[in-house]
Design a protein around this motif. Structure first.
Motif, PDB file in Angstrom:
ATOM      1  N   TYR A  10      -2.996   6.732  -1.058  1.00 57.03           N
ATOM      2  CA  TYR A  10      -2.820   7.044  -2.472  1.00 57.03           C
ATOM      3  C   TYR A  10      -3.228   5.858  -3.333  1.00 57.03           C
ATOM      4  O   TYR A  10      -3.913   6.010  -4.331  1.00 57.03           O
ATOM      5  CB  TYR A  10      -1.366   7.441  -2.751  1.00 57.03           C
ATOM      6  CG  TYR A  10      -1.135   7.876  -4.167  1.00 57.03           C
ATOM      7  CD1 TYR A  10      -1.467   9.159  -4.578  1.00 57.03           C
ATOM      8  CD2 TYR A  10      -0.576   7.006  -5.100  1.00 57.03           C
ATOM      9  CE1 TYR A  10      -1.267   9.575  -5.872  1.00 57.03           C
ATOM     10  CE2 TYR A  10      -0.368   7.408  -6.400  1.00 57.03           C
ATOM     11  CZ  TYR A  10      -0.716   8.690  -6.790  1.00 57.03           C
ATOM     12  OH  TYR A  10      -0.516   9.092  -8.090  1.00 57.03           O
ATOM     13  N   PHE A  11      -2.769   4.654  -2.923  1.00 58.73           N
ATOM     14  CA  PHE A  11      -3.146   3.456  -3.666  1.00 58.73           C
ATOM     15  C   PHE A  11      -3.142   2.262  -2.726  1.00 58.73           C
ATOM     16  O   PHE A  11      -2.126   1.951  -2.115  1.00 58.73           O
ATOM     17  CB  PHE A  11      -2.187   3.223  -4.837  1.00 58.73           C
ATOM     18  CG  PHE A  11      -2.663   2.191  -5.816  1.00 58.73           C
ATOM     19  CD1 PHE A  11      -3.851   2.356  -6.504  1.00 58.73           C
ATOM     20  CD2 PHE A  11      -1.921   1.047  -6.045  1.00 58.73           C
ATOM     21  CE1 PHE A  11      -4.286   1.397  -7.406  1.00 58.73           C
ATOM     22  CE2 PHE A  11      -2.343   0.090  -6.952  1.00 58.73           C
ATOM     23  CZ  PHE A  11      -3.529   0.265  -7.642  1.00 58.73           C
ATOM     24  N   LYS A  12      -4.306   1.603  -2.592  1.00 61.54           N
ATOM     25  CA  LYS A  12      -4.455   0.432  -1.723  1.00 61.54           C
ATOM     26  C   LYS A  12      -4.315  -0.818  -2.584  1.00 61.54           C
ATOM     27  O   LYS A  12      -5.184  -1.130  -3.392  1.00 61.54           O
ATOM     28  CB  LYS A  12      -5.829   0.481  -1.023  1.00 61.54           C
ATOM     29  CG  LYS A  12      -6.081  -0.665  -0.074  1.00 61.54           C
ATOM     30  CD  LYS A  12      -5.469  -0.369   1.271  1.00 61.54           C
ATOM     31  CE  LYS A  12      -5.798  -1.432   2.276  1.00 61.54           C
ATOM     32  NZ  LYS A  12      -4.787  -2.459   2.403  1.00 61.54           N
ATOM     33  N   ARG A  13      -3.196  -1.507  -2.447  1.00 64.33           N
ATOM     34  CA  ARG A  13      -2.934  -2.705  -3.243  1.00 64.33           C
ATOM     35  C   ARG A  13      -3.293  -3.989  -2.488  1.00 64.33           C
ATOM     36  O   ARG A  13      -3.710  -4.964  -3.092  1.00 64.33           O
ATOM     37  CB  ARG A  13      -1.466  -2.757  -3.643  1.00 64.33           C
ATOM     38  CG  ARG A  13      -1.063  -1.677  -4.617  1.00 64.33           C
ATOM     39  CD  ARG A  13       0.433  -1.790  -4.975  1.00 64.33           C
ATOM     40  NE  ARG A  13       0.812  -0.794  -5.946  1.00 64.33           N
ATOM     41  CZ  ARG A  13       1.306   0.396  -5.646  1.00 64.33           C
ATOM     42  NH1 ARG A  13       1.467   0.739  -4.388  1.00 64.33           N
ATOM     43  NH2 ARG A  13       1.638   1.253  -6.578  1.00 64.33           N
TER      44      ARG A  13
ATOM     45  N   THR B  55      -8.507   2.780  -1.315  1.00 69.51           N
ATOM     46  CA  THR B  55      -7.836   3.865  -2.017  1.00 69.51           C
ATOM     47  C   THR B  55      -8.653   5.142  -1.882  1.00 69.51           C
ATOM     48  O   THR B  55      -9.875   5.115  -1.972  1.00 69.51           O
ATOM     49  CB  THR B  55      -7.656   3.511  -3.513  1.00 69.51           C
ATOM     50  OG1 THR B  55      -6.790   2.373  -3.610  1.00 69.51           O
ATOM     51  CG2 THR B  55      -7.059   4.666  -4.297  1.00 69.51           C
TER      52      THR B  55
ATOM     53  N   ASP C 188       0.836  -1.202   0.000  1.00 74.87           N
ATOM     54  CA  ASP C 188       0.000   0.000   0.000  1.00 74.87           C
ATOM     55  C   ASP C 188       0.871   1.252   0.000  1.00 74.87           C
ATOM     56  O   ASP C 188       1.936   1.286   0.618  1.00 74.87           O
ATOM     57  CB  ASP C 188      -0.914   0.020   1.227  1.00 74.87           C
ATOM     58  CG  ASP C 188      -1.908  -1.126   1.224  1.00 74.87           C
ATOM     59  OD1 ASP C 188      -2.178  -1.688   0.145  1.00 74.87           O
ATOM     60  OD2 ASP C 188      -2.415  -1.458   2.308  1.00 74.87           O
TER      61      ASP C 188
END
Length: 182
Positions: free
Chosen positions: A117-120, A150, A43
């Protein structure tokens, strides 16, 4: 004679210590806001800090603009982009960290938020946000927040400072510091 020798030895040690202290670079940071999360996480979290002077720092505005006394020292991007040593041997710190430094403090309220910013990863990610007084060292406040999607933004804390730069209050009133990307 022994007394004179001892006195001279003390004087020499004092002079050497004084020279050593003069050579040491003084730390130019009064406070740091530190965001950390698990180094195994992919993340990408971002810290946003607005100083009492109105300057805001984040990954897309690292210096806060003209006259700013705060700066983002490191933008961590998660495990996939931050902690790898491809084809090399060595030691890697197993956590992600973003640090904002205060080189000066003005009277008023400072705001700290965290944005996903970006939830992986599928699982929620826990992050710790700390306000640290650098010299003398003191952990002023530490908060933990959990993020799941995200775009999520949460307040870490707000802290008020007086005219002498001392922290005189901390609260968690909601705020958003997200800036539109240019």
């Amino acid at each position: 004679v022994l007394f004179c020798c001892l006195l001279m030895l003390v004087a020499i040690l004092f002079i050497l210590k004084t020279e050593e202290q003069q050579k040491a670079r003084p730390h130019n940071t009064l406070y740091e806001v530190v965001l950390t999360w698990d180094g195994e996480s992919n993340d990408d979290l971002d810290i946003y800090v607005q100083s009492a002077s109105g300057h805001t720092v984040s990954f897309n505005n690292r210096e806060g603009g003209q006259g700013s006394l705060i700066s983002l020292d490191h933008d961590a991007l998660g495990k996939s982009r931050n902690n790898n040593l491809p084809d090399e041997s060595g030691v890697v710190v197993n956590y992600n960290e973003e640090v904002v430094s205060f080189r000066g403090i003005t009277e008023g309220e400072n705001i700290v938020t965290v944005h996903v910013y970006f939830k992986r990863d599928i699982e929620p990610i826990k992050a710790t946000i700390k306000l640290i007084k650098v010299k003398p060292f003191k952990e002023v406040v530490a908060k933990e927040r959990e993020f799941t999607i995200t775009g999520e933004e949460k307040i870490a804390f707000r802290f008020k400072t007086d005219k002498d730069g001392r922290v005189i209050g901390v609260n968690e009133l909601e705020a958003s510091l997200l800036q539109p990307l240019q």
